[in-house]
Design an enzyme around this catalytic site. Structure first.
Site, short mmCIF file in Angstrom:
data_model
loop_
_atom_site.label_atom_id
_atom_site.label_comp_id
_atom_site.label_asym_id
_atom_site.label_seq_id
_atom_site.Cartn_x
_atom_site.Cartn_y
_atom_site.Cartn_z
N GLY A 193 21.52 68.44 37.04
CA GLY A 193 22.57 67.53 36.60
C GLY A 193 22.74 66.37 37.55
O GLY A 193 22.22 66.37 38.66
N PRO A 216 24.60 63.72 40.16
CA PRO A 216 25.47 64.00 41.31
C PRO A 216 26.94 64.02 40.90
O PRO A 216 27.40 63.19 40.12
CB PRO A 216 25.17 62.82 42.26
CG PRO A 216 23.81 62.34 41.88
CD PRO A 216 23.70 62.57 40.40
N GLY A 217 27.66 65.00 41.43
CA GLY A 217 29.09 65.09 41.17
C GLY A 217 29.49 65.85 39.94
O GLY A 217 30.67 65.89 39.61
N THR A 218 28.54 66.45 39.23
CA THR A 218 28.88 67.16 38.00
C THR A 218 29.35 68.59 38.24
O THR A 218 29.78 69.26 37.29
CB THR A 218 27.66 67.19 37.05
OG1 THR A 218 26.51 67.67 37.76
CG2 THR A 218 27.36 65.79 36.53
N HIS A 235 39.15 32.55 29.25
CA HIS A 235 37.94 33.38 29.15
C HIS A 235 38.31 34.80 28.71
O HIS A 235 37.71 35.35 27.77
CB HIS A 235 37.22 33.40 30.51
CG HIS A 235 35.91 34.14 30.51
ND1 HIS A 235 34.69 33.50 30.51
CD2 HIS A 235 35.62 35.46 30.48
CE1 HIS A 235 33.72 34.40 30.50
NE2 HIS A 235 34.26 35.59 30.48
N GLU A 236 39.27 35.41 29.41
CA GLU A 236 39.66 36.78 29.06
C GLU A 236 40.37 36.83 27.71
O GLU A 236 40.23 37.80 26.98
CB GLU A 236 40.56 37.36 30.16
CG GLU A 236 39.95 37.38 31.55
CD GLU A 236 38.60 38.06 31.60
OE1 GLU A 236 38.36 38.97 30.78
OE2 GLU A 236 37.77 37.67 32.44
N ASP A 271 28.31 38.74 31.17
CA ASP A 271 28.37 38.90 29.71
C ASP A 271 27.02 38.61 29.07
O ASP A 271 26.57 39.33 28.17
CB ASP A 271 29.42 37.95 29.12
CG ASP A 271 30.79 38.19 29.74
OD1 ASP A 271 31.07 39.33 30.11
OD2 ASP A 271 31.57 37.21 29.84
#
Length: 654
Positions: A211, A213-215, A433-434, A511
């Site tokens: 798996g 990392p961190g699972t 833009h946002e 984007d």
């Protein structure tokens, strides 16, 4: 099971090791001091003054000597004033006795017996005893089972963890139910081995946890040991390999010897790819230290000698590089996939980590889980911890949804950069833009719901719009992909419509990259181009996840390559025009959202919906002044500057 019978410690191993070492060194120093004292042949017990022989003769003639004791060449005695003296006689002086008698000195004589026999034996044997003591000390260090002593290269560095180190059970493991169920059989075997032996069944000797990392691979292995109540040995694959040839193989043998004494038990090897890589893949003649260590591990796992009651569990995130001999039946019989949790798994993981955190009433684990797709168990634990730290820093007694929202912003994008100096024109362009992204999001039916839009800089982003997916996505549809390309270009088109063609900024670089990768994946990997058909033109060996485009391309004709580039460009331009049409048709809404962002800095998804519907935003303070936006004169009450009520989804940085 009594843990004290399984693991030697300070109370079960014969005293404090530090005190024992101190006593050894004190003994060596005392022996050296005695040796130096014995080498000094001077008689320190008399406490007298040594005088010259000529001075002694003058004192005899002056009748100041009361008595003498003659022992060979050494003459000691007492003067008339009571003081002691000592001198050394000259053997050629034969008249000394007559001089003493004439002076009336009392003469006492005794034979020169030399040093005592025990003193001579001690002087001769002390160097040899010192050598034996030092050799014994070094050998004891070499024989230490932990391998931490001097020259203890061949000893295993595996650490045994028992119940006193913190018991972990399956209740502490959440979000990976399938992997847990697959390993439940190992727990039942360790609790009752005869249950399987009666039917002729054999428990798998090894399980390989695979798996990202961190699972939770290490946590899952510890939970197996905690459920079964057996000792748990843990070691890293890199601990086997040393610069000396044969050391790794010796450590493997020693590790299994320790495990046999504690059987039934579990041996967990973390990052096994450090020692279990495919043999013969490196440089040289192939007979290096790592391959010898791997060979010994293969023999210990499934050789002529059976290792009953020892379960080997290993973890790796690179199963493709492991040697095939490790993965055959009889060694690592099972490969257990430990994937990143889905939304239900994330809810369970969050609930486990939230048990120790005082939560406010507005915290909803499902909302947080919706906004954290792709997070591993370690990521979620870090998110909860960061939220608790933020609440403590703000002087709160409870951790609210705002802290979880800010914590995920910080984890993914970095801390807020409120000290960043931006001109009014830059802030205005960032707001439009946002607002462009948000407006395309709102008018695309297949796009994810908006969680919030903000122009507060974080990390390298000047602002972001964050979606909040309803569920995890495992497959992507054509209409959703085209909508995502249009959303990606919403910010660039908004800048062009409001500020003009020549004033378009570089803020859309990320984007453009995301849209191009998605379009190329649609053409080369997913067969979504009508002109090219359902053909695979990628050569990526890794599985495709997300919208990252495969690298490179298969060998193809120049005409096909030009056609691929043409189709990618067509998909991108279609998304560009789609965003342009939406923003042109709803330009008044674009101004409304942008001006609200300039005033409030952060808008929630509900705020954006109300602005689009022409409604007023909720006012947290009835006395708050209203802000008149110059675009269409709509009045909006001024709200508090802050975040939305919950977590969020994947951001689209400016």
């Amino acid at each position: 099971m009594n843990d004290n019978d399984k693991r030697p410690g300070p109370d079960n191993g014969g005293g404090n090791p530090w005190m024992k070492s101190l006593l050894i060194w004190v003994g060596i120093l005392v022996a050296l001091a005695m040796f130096v004292m014995l080498l000094d042949t001077r008689d320190v017990a008399t406490g007298s003054n040594t005088i010259a022989y000529s001075t002694f003769l003058d004192k005899v003639e002056a009748h100041t000597i009361k008595d003498v004791n003659v022992a060979g060449e050494v003459i000691t005695g007492t003067q008339t004033d009571g003081s002691k003296f000592r001198t050394y006689a000259i053997q050629s002086d034969l008249q000394l006795t007559d001089r003493l008698r004439k002076a009336g000195v009392e003469i006492n004589a005794k034979p020169d017996e030399g040093s005592p026999f025990w003193q001579i034996m001690l002087m001769q044997s002390l160097p040899f005893l010192l050598f034996l003591g030092i050799a014994y000390f070094v050998l004891r260090q070499m024989q230490k089972g932990s391998g931490s002593g001097a020259m203890g290269f061949g000893k295993s560095r595996a650490k045994m963890l028992t119940q006193r180190d913190g018991k972990v059970t399956f209740d502490d493991v959440a979000g990976i139910d399938e992997a847990r169920e697959e390993l439940q059989e190992i727990v039942e075997f360790l609790k009752d081995p005869t249950k399987f032996a009666r039917l002729g069944g054999k428990i798998p000797k090894g399980a390989l946890l695979v798996g990202s990392p961190g699972t939770g691979k290490t946590l899952l292995a510890r939970a197996i040991a905690g459920e079964a109540g057996v000792p748990f040995f843990t070691i890293s694959g890199s601990d086997f390999v040393e610069m000396f040839v044969g050391v790794g193989a010796s450590r493997v043998r020693d590790m299994f010897e320790q495990a046999k004494k504690s059987a039934p038990c579990i041996v967990f090897i973390d990052e096994i790819d450090a020692v279990g890589r495919h043999r013969g893949a490196g440089l040289g003649n192939g007979n290096d230290e790592r391959e010898q260590t791997l060979n010994q591990l293969l023999v210990e796992m499934d050789g002529f000698e059976a290792n009953e009651g020892i379960i080997i569990i290993a973890a790796t995130n690179r199963p493709d590089v492991l040697d095939p001999a490790l993965l055959r039946p009889g060694r690592f019989d099972r490969q257990v996939q430990v994937p990143r949790p889905d939304i239900e798994g994330r809810i369970k993981i969050l609930q486990v980590h939230m048990k120790k955190v005082p939560l406010a009433l507005d915290v909803d684990p499902r909302t947080i889980a919706r906004g954290t797709p792709g997070f591993s168990g370690a990521d979620l634990a870090n998110l909860v911890n960061e939220a608790a730290l933020l609440a403590a820093r703000r002087g709160k007694r409870l951790v609210a949804a705002a802290e979880f929202d800010d914590a995920r912003d910080k984890v993914m994008m970095g801390a807020e950069r409120r000290s960043m100096v931006m001109t009014d024109d830059e802030k205005r362009m960032t707001a439009y833009h946002e607002a462009g992204h948000a407006l395309v999001f709102a008018h695309e039916p297949t796009a994810d719901p908006i969680h919030k839009a903000t122009i507060i800089p974080r990390g390298f982003a000047l602002g972001m719009v964050q979606p909040l997916p309803e569920r995890d996505t495992y497959s992507y549809h054509r209409d959703k992909m085209h909508a995502d390309i249009a959303v990606a270009f919403g910010g660039r088109i908004a800048e062009e419509l409001v500020f003009g063609f020549d004033k378009v900024s570089s803020g859309a670089s990320n984007d453009i990259m995301q849209a191009t990768r998605l379009a190329r994946a649609m053409v080369t990997k997913w067969g979504l181009s009508d002109r090219l058909g359902p053909l695979d033109f990628s050569d990526s060996e890794e599985s495709f996840t997300g919208y990252s485009a495969p690298r490179g391309g298969k060998a193809m004709s120049d005409e096909t390559a030009r056609l691929i580039d043409s189709e990618v460009k067509r998909f991108v331009e279609q998304g560009l025009e789609r965003a342009r049409q939406i923003l042109t048709d709803h330009l008044d809404q674009l101004h409304l959202i942008a001006n609200a962002l300039l005033e409030l800095e952060t808008l929630t998804g509900e705020d954006i919906k109300r602005l689009i519907a022409g409604e007023e935003l909720d006012r947290p303070d009835s006395n708050a002044p209203t802000v008149v936006l110059p675009s269409n004169g709509t009045s909006i009450p001024k709200t508090r500057r802050g975040k939305g009520p919950g977590p969020f989804g994947n951001p689209l940085p400016a």
